[in-house]
Design a protein around this motif. Structure first.
Motif, short mmCIF file in Angstrom:
data_model
loop_
_atom_site.label_atom_id
_atom_site.label_comp_id
_atom_site.label_asym_id
_atom_site.label_seq_id
_atom_site.Cartn_x
_atom_site.Cartn_y
_atom_site.Cartn_z
N TYR B 35 29.73 11.55 6.10
CA TYR B 35 29.85 10.76 5.11
C TYR B 35 28.83 11.67 3.88
CZ TYR B 35 33.84 7.34 6.27
OH TYR B 35 34.26 6.98 6.92
N ARG B 36 29.00 11.65 2.16
CA ARG B 36 28.09 11.66 1.14
C ARG B 36 28.00 10.71 0.66
NH1 ARG B 36 29.26 16.46 -2.53
NH2 ARG B 36 31.08 15.84 -2.95
N GLN B 37 27.20 10.20 0.17
CA GLN B 37 26.95 8.90 -0.81
C GLN B 37 26.33 9.40 -2.19
OE1 GLN B 37 24.60 5.60 0.10
NE2 GLN B 37 26.57 3.80 -0.42
N THR B 38 26.67 8.96 -2.97
CA THR B 38 26.03 9.35 -4.82
C THR B 38 26.51 8.49 -4.92
OG1 THR B 38 28.08 10.33 -5.14
CG2 THR B 38 25.97 11.55 -4.51
N MET B 39 25.72 8.23 -6.26
CA MET B 39 25.59 6.94 -7.45
C MET B 39 26.95 7.21 -8.22
SD MET B 39 23.89 4.36 -7.07
CE MET B 39 23.24 3.89 -8.47
N ARG B 85 23.86 20.18 -7.42
CA ARG B 85 24.80 19.01 -6.94
C ARG B 85 25.39 18.71 -6.14
NH1 ARG B 85 31.06 21.48 -7.74
NH2 ARG B 85 30.26 23.80 -6.69
N ASP B 86 24.66 18.95 -5.06
CA ASP B 86 24.54 18.75 -3.25
C ASP B 86 23.75 17.71 -3.15
OD1 ASP B 86 25.37 22.71 -2.75
OD2 ASP B 86 26.79 20.48 -3.44
N SER B 87 23.09 17.58 -4.06
CA SER B 87 22.15 16.01 -4.16
C SER B 87 22.35 15.24 -3.45
CB SER B 87 20.64 16.25 -5.42
OG SER B 87 20.33 17.39 -5.51
N PHE B 106 26.87 3.95 11.78
CA PHE B 106 26.25 4.80 11.31
C PHE B 106 24.96 5.31 11.39
CE2 PHE B 106 29.11 5.53 7.47
CZ PHE B 106 30.52 4.51 7.31
N GLY B 107 24.15 6.42 11.17
CA GLY B 107 22.91 6.98 11.04
C GLY B 107 22.26 6.11 10.25
N GLU B 108 21.26 6.72 9.81
CA GLU B 108 20.27 5.71 8.84
C GLU B 108 19.97 6.57 7.55
OE1 GLU B 108 17.00 3.11 10.59
OE2 GLU B 108 16.64 5.63 10.79
N GLY B 109 21.07 8.40 7.61
CA GLY B 109 21.47 9.19 6.65
C GLY B 109 19.78 10.05 6.83
N SER B 110 20.71 11.49 5.87
CA SER B 110 19.71 12.32 5.43
C SER B 110 19.56 12.14 4.30
CB SER B 110 19.74 13.33 6.59
OG SER B 110 20.43 13.47 7.08
N ARG B 111 18.68 12.16 3.69
CA ARG B 111 18.73 12.21 1.87
C ARG B 111 18.84 13.59 1.56
NH1 ARG B 111 18.50 9.40 -1.97
NH2 ARG B 111 17.89 7.34 -1.02
N LEU B 112 18.86 14.36 0.87
CA LEU B 112 18.69 15.67 0.61
C LEU B 112 18.63 15.51 -1.23
CD1 LEU B 112 19.07 19.21 0.55
CD2 LEU B 112 21.62 18.47 0.16
N THR B 113 17.86 16.28 -1.36
CA THR B 113 17.43 16.97 -2.53
C THR B 113 17.26 18.44 -2.91
OG1 THR B 113 16.37 14.59 -3.33
CG2 THR B 113 15.54 16.54 -4.55
N VAL B 114 17.95 19.02 -3.70
CA VAL B 114 18.27 20.38 -3.96
C VAL B 114 17.87 20.78 -5.70
CG1 VAL B 114 19.84 22.64 -4.32
CG2 VAL B 114 20.42 20.76 -2.37
N LEU B 115 16.91 21.23 -5.92
CA LEU B 115 16.00 21.78 -7.11
C LEU B 115 16.75 22.67 -8.09
CD1 LEU B 115 12.19 20.53 -5.64
CD2 LEU B 115 13.93 19.31 -6.95
#
Lengths: 112, 115
Positions: B35-39, B85-87, B106-115
Motif C-alpha cells: 500500500y501507499r499512503q499520502t495526505m 511525487r513518489d514521496s 501491517f508493517g510500520e511502513g517505509s517513509r520515502l522522500t524523493v528530493l
C-alpha cells in the motif's frame, strides 16, 4: 464495485466525550466489515470486525454493529481518552479474495 | 512472531535514483499487499500477491514501479527512476485465511522522500 464511505475528519473531542464515526458501504454479496486504527508513526492494526448482519464487533471500549438494512458499520465509544487519538479506517472484505476495500480514514483528536 | 518487517524505515533520495523497499511477511501468511499512503490520496493498494503470485497489480501507478515476491518470506517494491511525487509512506501487509477478507497485519511502513 465495492466501496466504503467514511465521515471526513478531523473529529475533535474532549476527553470522556461520546464518539461516533460513520461508515457506510456498497458491496455485492455479503461482506465482512472491519475497523482498523492507525496511531501516529505506525501501520494500521485491526480494532474490531463483524462477519455477518447484526453482529457486533467490540474491542478496547469501541463497538460497531453490522447493519445490513442501512449498509452501515458505525464506530462508537462511550468515553474517549487522549490515547484514542489516531486515524480510523473502515474496511470491507468479500469472498472475492483476501483484499480489503478501505475508506478514506477519519482522524480523531481527543483533547484533555 | 515479530510481525511484518519492512526496511528501510526512512529513505531520502534524489529524483532519478532507484529505490528498493523490502518486506518480510509473517511466517505462514499466504497473501501479501503493498500500500501507499499520502495526505492527498489516502491509502492506496498498489499490488496484491497470493502464494507468491501477483494477483492484482492494477494499483501500480506506472511502469516505474515493479514488485516481486521470489519466495514466501520476502518481497520487494522497486521504483526506477524515482520522482518527487513518489514521496509517501509505503506499507506492506500480510494475511492468512480463506476468501472473505482475513485480518491484515501491517508493517510500520517505509517513509520515502524523493528530493
Amino acid at each position: 464495485g465495492d466501496s466504503v464511505t467514511q465521515m471526513e475528519g478531523p473529529v475533535t473531542l474532549s476527553e470522556e466525550a461520546f464518539l461516533t464515526i460513520n461508515c457506510t458501504y456498497t458491496a455485492t454479496g455479503y461482506p465482512s466489515l472491519f475497523w482498523y486504527v492507525q496511531y501516529p508513526g505506525e501501520g494500521l492494526q485491526l480494532l474490531l470486525k463483524a462477519t455477518k448482519a447484526d453482529d457486533k464487533g467490540s474491542n478496547k471500549g469501541f463497538e460497531a454493529t453490522y447493519r445490513k438494512e442501512t449498509t452501515s458499520f458505525h464506530l462508537e465509544k462511550g468515553s474517549v481518552q487522549v490515547s484514542d487519538s489516531a486515524v480510523y479506517f473502515c474496511a470491507l472484505g468479500t469472498n472475492a479474495g483476501n483484499m480489503l476495500t478501505f475508506g478514506g480514514g477519519t482522524r480523531l483528536m481527543v483533547k484533555p | 512472531d515479530a510481525g511484518v518487517i519492512q526496511s528501510p524505515r526512512h529513505e531520502v533520495t534524489e529524483m532519478g535514483q532507484e529505490v528498493t523497499l523490502r518486506c518480510k511477511p509473517i511466517s505462514g501468511h499466504n497473501s501479501l499487499f503493498w500500500y501507499r499512503q499520502t495526505m492527498m490520496r489516502g491509502l492506496e493498494l498498489l499490488i496484491y500477491f497470493n502464494n507468491n503470485v501477483p494477483i492484482d497489480d492494477s494499483g501500480m501507478p506506472e511502469d516505474r514501479f515493479s514488485a516481486k515476491m521470489p519466495n514466501a518470506s520476502f518481497s520487494t517494491l522497486k521504483i526506477q527512476p524515482s520522482e518527487p511525487r513518489d514521496s509517501a509512506v509505503y506499507f506492506c501487509a500480510s494475511s492468512w485465511g480463506p476468501p472473505g477478507g482475513g485480518e491484515l497485519f501491517f508493517g510500520e511502513g517505509s517513509r520515502l522522500t524523493v528530493l
